[in-house]
Design a protein around this motif. Structure first.
Motif, PDB file in Angstrom:
ATOM      1  N   ASN A  98       0.806  -1.221   0.000  1.00  0.00           N
ATOM      2  CA  ASN A  98       0.000   0.000   0.000  1.00  0.00           C
ATOM      3  C   ASN A  98       0.837   1.268   0.000  1.00  0.00           C
ATOM      4  O   ASN A  98       0.363   2.333   0.381  1.00  0.00           O
ATOM      5  CB  ASN A  98      -0.965   0.008   1.193  1.00  0.00           C
ATOM      6  CG  ASN A  98      -2.128   0.956   0.971  1.00  0.00           C
ATOM      7  OD1 ASN A  98      -2.642   1.100  -0.142  1.00  0.00           O
ATOM      8  ND2 ASN A  98      -2.551   1.646   2.022  1.00  0.00           N
ATOM      9  N   ASP A 158       2.568   4.846  -9.912  1.00  0.00           N
ATOM     10  CA  ASP A 158       2.205   5.979 -10.756  1.00  0.00           C
ATOM     11  C   ASP A 158       3.457   6.409 -11.524  1.00  0.00           C
ATOM     12  O   ASP A 158       4.577   6.009 -11.179  1.00  0.00           O
ATOM     13  CB  ASP A 158       1.680   7.137  -9.911  1.00  0.00           C
ATOM     14  CG  ASP A 158       0.800   8.101 -10.709  1.00  0.00           C
ATOM     15  OD1 ASP A 158       0.696   7.922 -11.940  1.00  0.00           O
ATOM     16  OD2 ASP A 158       0.233   9.029 -10.112  1.00  0.00           O
ATOM     17  N   TRP A 175       3.410   3.876  -2.365  1.00  0.00           N
ATOM     18  CA  TRP A 175       3.567   4.260  -3.763  1.00  0.00           C
ATOM     19  C   TRP A 175       4.955   3.923  -4.276  1.00  0.00           C
ATOM     20  O   TRP A 175       5.948   4.047  -3.544  1.00  0.00           O
ATOM     21  CB  TRP A 175       3.330   5.755  -3.938  1.00  0.00           C
ATOM     22  CG  TRP A 175       1.896   6.133  -3.870  1.00  0.00           C
ATOM     23  CD1 TRP A 175       1.220   6.652  -2.801  1.00  0.00           C
ATOM     24  CD2 TRP A 175       0.929   6.023  -4.926  1.00  0.00           C
ATOM     25  NE1 TRP A 175      -0.098   6.852  -3.120  1.00  0.00           N
ATOM     26  CE2 TRP A 175      -0.311   6.485  -4.410  1.00  0.00           C
ATOM     27  CE3 TRP A 175       0.997   5.569  -6.243  1.00  0.00           C
ATOM     28  CZ2 TRP A 175      -1.468   6.506  -5.186  1.00  0.00           C
ATOM     29  CZ3 TRP A 175      -0.152   5.590  -7.006  1.00  0.00           C
ATOM     30  CH2 TRP A 175      -1.366   6.063  -6.485  1.00  0.00           C
ATOM     31  N   GLU A 220       3.587  -3.611  -8.569  1.00  0.00           N
ATOM     32  CA  GLU A 220       2.254  -3.879  -8.028  1.00  0.00           C
ATOM     33  C   GLU A 220       2.219  -5.242  -7.350  1.00  0.00           C
ATOM     34  O   GLU A 220       1.597  -5.416  -6.295  1.00  0.00           O
ATOM     35  CB  GLU A 220       1.204  -3.801  -9.139  1.00  0.00           C
ATOM     36  CG  GLU A 220       0.941  -2.377  -9.616  1.00  0.00           C
ATOM     37  CD  GLU A 220       0.033  -2.314 -10.823  1.00  0.00           C
ATOM     38  OE1 GLU A 220      -0.501  -1.221 -11.117  1.00  0.00           O
ATOM     39  OE2 GLU A 220      -0.137  -3.358 -11.499  1.00  0.00           O
ATOM     40  N   ARG A 260       5.731  -1.861 -14.012  1.00  0.00           N
ATOM     41  CA  ARG A 260       4.590  -1.474 -13.178  1.00  0.00           C
ATOM     42  C   ARG A 260       3.948  -2.714 -12.557  1.00  0.00           C
ATOM     43  O   ARG A 260       3.665  -2.740 -11.351  1.00  0.00           O
ATOM     44  CB  ARG A 260       3.564  -0.698 -14.009  1.00  0.00           C
ATOM     45  CG  ARG A 260       2.251  -0.424 -13.267  1.00  0.00           C
ATOM     46  CD  ARG A 260       1.212   0.164 -14.197  1.00  0.00           C
ATOM     47  NE  ARG A 260       1.476   1.561 -14.482  1.00  0.00           N
ATOM     48  CZ  ARG A 260       0.954   2.574 -13.786  1.00  0.00           C
ATOM     49  NH1 ARG A 260       0.137   2.326 -12.771  1.00  0.00           N
ATOM     50  NH2 ARG A 260       1.232   3.806 -14.103  1.00  0.00           N
ATOM     51  N   SER A 282       2.959  -2.546  -4.076  1.00  0.00           N
ATOM     52  CA  SER A 282       2.926  -1.097  -4.254  1.00  0.00           C
ATOM     53  C   SER A 282       1.750  -0.623  -5.104  1.00  0.00           C
ATOM     54  O   SER A 282       1.253  -1.350  -5.968  1.00  0.00           O
ATOM     55  CB  SER A 282       4.220  -0.621  -4.927  1.00  0.00           C
ATOM     56  OG  SER A 282       5.333  -0.805  -4.107  1.00  0.00           O
ATOM     57  N   LYS A 283       1.368   0.609  -4.855  1.00  0.00           N
ATOM     58  CA  LYS A 283       0.555   1.364  -5.797  1.00  0.00           C
ATOM     59  C   LYS A 283       1.549   2.103  -6.697  1.00  0.00           C
ATOM     60  O   LYS A 283       2.558   2.609  -6.206  1.00  0.00           O
ATOM     61  CB  LYS A 283      -0.350   2.352  -5.064  1.00  0.00           C
ATOM     62  CG  LYS A 283      -1.321   1.675  -4.104  1.00  0.00           C
ATOM     63  CD  LYS A 283      -2.323   2.659  -3.514  1.00  0.00           C
ATOM     64  CE  LYS A 283      -1.668   3.617  -2.550  1.00  0.00           C
ATOM     65  NZ  LYS A 283      -2.661   4.479  -1.864  1.00  0.00           N
TER      66      LYS A 283
END
Length: 305
Positions: A143, A173, A145, A166, A162, A170-171
């Motif tokens: 959880n 961006d 970033w 994930e 990505r 992780s989130k």
């Protein structure tokens, strides 16, 4: 979960790399993980605790045949390490990093990336004040970033990286490198510098060694000392490589501090109350965004905090 990279190489075996290894094993996204650390003592520790499937005695051996290579070294060492491993990188591999400064890393690593290798800079916004191979744990990235700053990298490989982060919890961006450095100057770099400064002020007063500050620490000073316990080499490099953004935010901080000094001196309680109310709302926003919790000790595992 399906394997995303058949072979991953971690260069540097501190908190982030060791947490990546345990998170990869938890998720099953790497076929084999090779590791390398410059220190023989660190390599021996990694072998003893089962960190990485194979621990190599050279960075070139670690990256040979790797589909993903992650530089987990201080920002100031990125240039040297990238130059060292460049001849051993296989065509089509992804080269990434975990540095908390992005423009300086791109400028240091980019010139050494061989043709056919995809360089995608990254920064997982996770960590503790602990360091070393024994500090890692699989839940570190849950959880939290991870910011990718691909700057023209292959879209397919960026999407693959990505998915990898994930899978580690992780989130994810994407962000422009310069904007990343400004944002992190606000959210991480300047707060760490302030924490180091406040602990230094207490030390200069000569009270820490007299045990008063230590024994009677309230929550605020305890949090300052927790942050100020972070790795000094890493933070030295952060401030030297993100100089402009940090100095800009420090200038704004100084202006805010002067305004608060004036309000205290003039007994302007209305200004102080309004200011604290506004800033308190930011803390609530952090909790609502899932980036911390309001449970005691911020929900930290006492063994890791």
């Amino acid at each position: 979960m399906a394997v995303i990279y058949d072979r991953v190489a971690l260069i540097g075996l501190g908190l982030i790399a060791s947490s990546m290894f345990w998170a990869m094993k938890r998720a099953g996204v790497a076929g084999e993980v090779a590791g390398y650390a410059r220190s023989a003592e660190t390599r021996d520790t990694a072998r003893r605790i089962g960190l990485c499937d194979v621990v190599c005695d050279s960075a070139a051996d670690a990256v040979a045949g790797a589909d993903l290579v992650v530089l987990c070294v201080p920002v100031g060492a990125m240039d040297r390490v990238a130059r060292e491993i460049a001849p051993a990188l296989k065509p089509g591999a992804v080269l990434s990093d975990v540095g908390s400064v992005k423009r300086a890393v791109i400028e240091a690593v980019g010139p050494h990336v061989p043709e056919g290798v995809h360089f995608i800079a990254a920064h997982p916004l996770a960590g503790t004040e602990q360091s070393g191979p024994e500090a890692g744990f699989a839940e570190l990235f849950d959880n939290r970033w991870c910011l990718l700053t691909p700057e023209g990298a292959d879209e397919g490989e960026t999407a693959r990286l990505r998915r990898f982060w994930e899978a580690l919890g992780s989130k994810v961006d994407e962000m422009d490198p310069d904007h990343h450095d400004l944002v992190l100057a606000v959210t991480s770099h300047t707060p760490h510098l302030i924490a180091y400064t406040m602990v230094g002020v207490a030390d200069d007063l000569g009270r820490v060694t007299d045990s008063e500050v230590v024994n009677f620490s309230a929550a605020g000073f305890r949090d300052f000392t927790r942050i100020a316990a972070s790795d000094p080499t890493m933070w030295r490099d952060v401030f030297l490589t993100n100089k402009d953004a940090t100095l800009e935010i420090l200038g704004r901080f100084t202006e805010e501090l002067f305004a608060l000094q004036r309000a205290i001196r003039q007994g302007d309680g209305e200004h102080l109350h309004a200011y604290f109310t506004r800033t308190r709302a930011i803390r609530r926003g952090i909790i609502e965004a899932g980036q911390d919790t309001d449970v005691p000790n911020f929900g930290r595992n006492p063994e890791k905090s």
